[in-house]
Design a protein around this motif. Structure first.
Motif, PDB file in Angstrom:
ATOM      1  N   TRP A   1       0.836  -1.200   0.000  1.00 39.71           N
ATOM      2  CA  TRP A   1       0.000   0.000   0.000  1.00 39.71           C
ATOM      3  C   TRP A   1       0.871   1.251   0.000  1.00 39.71           C
ATOM      4  O   TRP A   1       2.075   1.202   0.254  1.00 39.71           O
ATOM      5  N   TRP A   2       0.210   2.340  -0.309  1.00 41.93           N
ATOM      6  CA  TRP A   2       0.820   3.666  -0.280  1.00 41.93           C
ATOM      7  C   TRP A   2      -0.053   4.565   0.601  1.00 41.93           C
ATOM      8  O   TRP A   2      -1.253   4.316   0.749  1.00 41.93           O
ATOM      9  N   ALA A   3       0.545   5.582   1.180  1.00 37.22           N
ATOM     10  CA  ALA A   3      -0.222   6.480   2.046  1.00 37.22           C
ATOM     11  C   ALA A   3       0.107   7.929   1.715  1.00 37.22           C
ATOM     12  O   ALA A   3       1.273   8.281   1.456  1.00 37.22           O
ATOM     13  N   GLY A  33       1.101  16.632   3.217  1.00 36.43           N
ATOM     14  CA  GLY A  33       2.207  16.869   4.138  1.00 36.43           C
ATOM     15  C   GLY A  33       3.316  15.848   4.004  1.00 36.43           C
ATOM     16  O   GLY A  33       4.458  16.093   4.395  1.00 36.43           O
ATOM     17  N   GLY A  34       3.000  14.681   3.449  1.00 43.65           N
ATOM     18  CA  GLY A  34       4.014  13.657   3.288  1.00 43.65           C
ATOM     19  C   GLY A  34       3.419  12.399   2.695  1.00 43.65           C
ATOM     20  O   GLY A  34       2.196  12.244   2.605  1.00 43.65           O
ATOM     21  N   VAL A  35       4.293  11.482   2.275  1.00 39.74           N
ATOM     22  CA  VAL A  35       3.864  10.205   1.712  1.00 39.74           C
ATOM     23  C   VAL A  35       4.725   9.088   2.277  1.00 39.74           C
ATOM     24  O   VAL A  35       5.843   9.307   2.757  1.00 39.74           O
ATOM     25  N   ALA A  36       4.194   7.880   2.208  1.00 39.61           N
ATOM     26  CA  ALA A  36       4.904   6.699   2.668  1.00 39.61           C
ATOM     27  C   ALA A  36       4.390   5.510   1.882  1.00 39.61           C
ATOM     28  O   ALA A  36       3.387   5.603   1.164  1.00 39.61           O
ATOM     29  N   MET A  37       5.081   4.381   2.010  1.00 37.75           N
ATOM     30  CA  MET A  37       4.609   3.166   1.343  1.00 37.75           C
ATOM     31  C   MET A  37       5.074   1.951   2.111  1.00 37.75           C
ATOM     32  O   MET A  37       6.036   2.004   2.897  1.00 37.75           O
ATOM     33  N   VAL A  40       9.356   5.888   4.545  1.00 39.37           N
ATOM     34  CA  VAL A  40       8.758   7.159   4.933  1.00 39.37           C
ATOM     35  C   VAL A  40       9.567   8.314   4.366  1.00 39.37           C
ATOM     36  O   VAL A  40      10.789   8.376   4.555  1.00 39.37           O
ATOM     37  N   LEU A  41       8.903   9.234   3.681  1.00 37.58           N
ATOM     38  CA  LEU A  41       9.563  10.437   3.207  1.00 37.58           C
ATOM     39  C   LEU A  41       9.392  11.565   4.224  1.00 37.58           C
ATOM     40  O   LEU A  41       8.625  11.455   5.191  1.00 37.58           O
ATOM     41  N   SER A  42      10.119  12.649   4.010  1.00 38.91           N
ATOM     42  CA  SER A  42      10.080  13.776   4.938  1.00 38.91           C
ATOM     43  C   SER A  42       8.657  14.291   5.116  1.00 38.91           C
ATOM     44  O   SER A  42       7.912  14.440   4.137  1.00 38.91           O
TER      45      SER A  42
END
Length: 293
Positions: free
Chosen positions: A54-56, A65-69, A81-83
């Motif tokens: 998944w991606w968030a 504000g930011g993204v993660a996967m 996790v990105l900044s």
């Protein structure tokens, strides 16, 4: 208040977060490239694994504000996790736990990953340990090294088996050079996937006196950025300048094609850090691999 939206489809995620990723495509290279690669795999009809995928997107108001996967198909199925602001990072951690997922590893941007891991450890009672300090580098002008014997060429079909062996051995030997253990089991490269990458011109080898002595790869560009790696020289051929020459040549080709070139190093590996800095790579941001136990 931060709001977290999850996506199971890379195309939908890229539609939602593409403009955010393009704001700094070097910093976001891993999320962008993995998302594009999995989107291409879906379009080829490849079977999805049973692992978390998944991606968030974390929004604060209307802004991203930011993204993660979480897409790695091998244990420990770490979060990437990105900044993002601390409030967004902690909201992301709580949202992942609310999905009933177990998280034992987080990596990515140094500060944001720390906030995510801390929030998860608070909730689960575990402790956070640094496994690796990584560094992201970019080159804008290549400094030509002294050339060793031999030449760089694109890999060919007859190189598939050797390239697979070296690719699969890279993580273990890189960890040995840095004095650590691999964090993850690692995804095994298969011959058909290597053949596809060779056909796409993503694999390069250095040949000396008829023998292949080194491999340098890169991913397809995502938002105008290509990430170089893995970079592998077998033990018996190290110390002769093959890696410096190959990475310099591949990086220069990318720049000449109008593509930005970046790569990651383990900060505990002085050899690779020295090599890349000498050919013109400059630090962009420090990253971290964290373990929660």
């Amino acid at each position: 208040m931060a709001h977290v939206e999850f996506f199971d489809d890379p195309g939908s995620f890229l539609d939602a977060a593409g403009s955010h990723l393009q704001q700094d495509p070097v910093l976001t290279t891993v999320v962008s490239s993995v998302s594009h690669q999995l989107l291409a795999a879906d379009r080829r009809g490849e079977t999805r694994g049973e692992h978390p995928r998944w991606w968030a997107v974390v929004r604060e108001g209307d802004d991203v504000g930011g993204v993660a996967m979480r897409t790695a198909p091998f244990a420990p199925y770490w979060l990437y996790v990105l900044s993002m602001p601390e409030t967004a990072a902690r909201a992301l951690a709580r949202a992942v736990l609310d999905r009933g997922e177990t998280v034992t590893a987080v990596n990515g941007a140094l500060v944001a990953s720390g906030h995510v891991a801390d929030e998860i450890s608070r909730a689960t009672g575990g402790g956070v340990k640094i496994h690796e300090h990584m560094r992201l580098w970019e080159v804008t002008e290549v400094v030509a090294p002294e050339l060793p014997a031999g030449l760089l060429r694109q890999a060919r079909s007859e190189d598939v088996d050797l390239a697979v062996t070296w690719w699969n051995g890279f993580a273990v030997e890189a960890a040995e050079q840095a004095g650590s253990e691999p964090l993850q089991e690692g995804e095994s490269m298969e011959a058909d996937e290597m053949a596809r990458r060779i056909d796409e011109g993503l694999i390069w080898v250095w040949e000396d006196q008829g023998h292949v002595v080194h491999l340098t790869a890169h991913n397809p560009p995502s938002f105008g950025v290509a990430r170089v790696g893995p970079v592998y020289t077998p033990r018996e051929a190290r110390g002769r300048g093959y890696a410096s020459a190959a990475v310099a040549a591949v990086s220069r080709r990318l720049l000449d094609e109008g593509v930005r070139a970046c790569l990651f190093t383990d900060q505990a590996n002085p050899t690779s850090n020295k090599i890349y800095e000498a050919i013109g790579y400059r630090p962009v941001e420090d990253m971290v691999n964290l373990v929660i136990r």
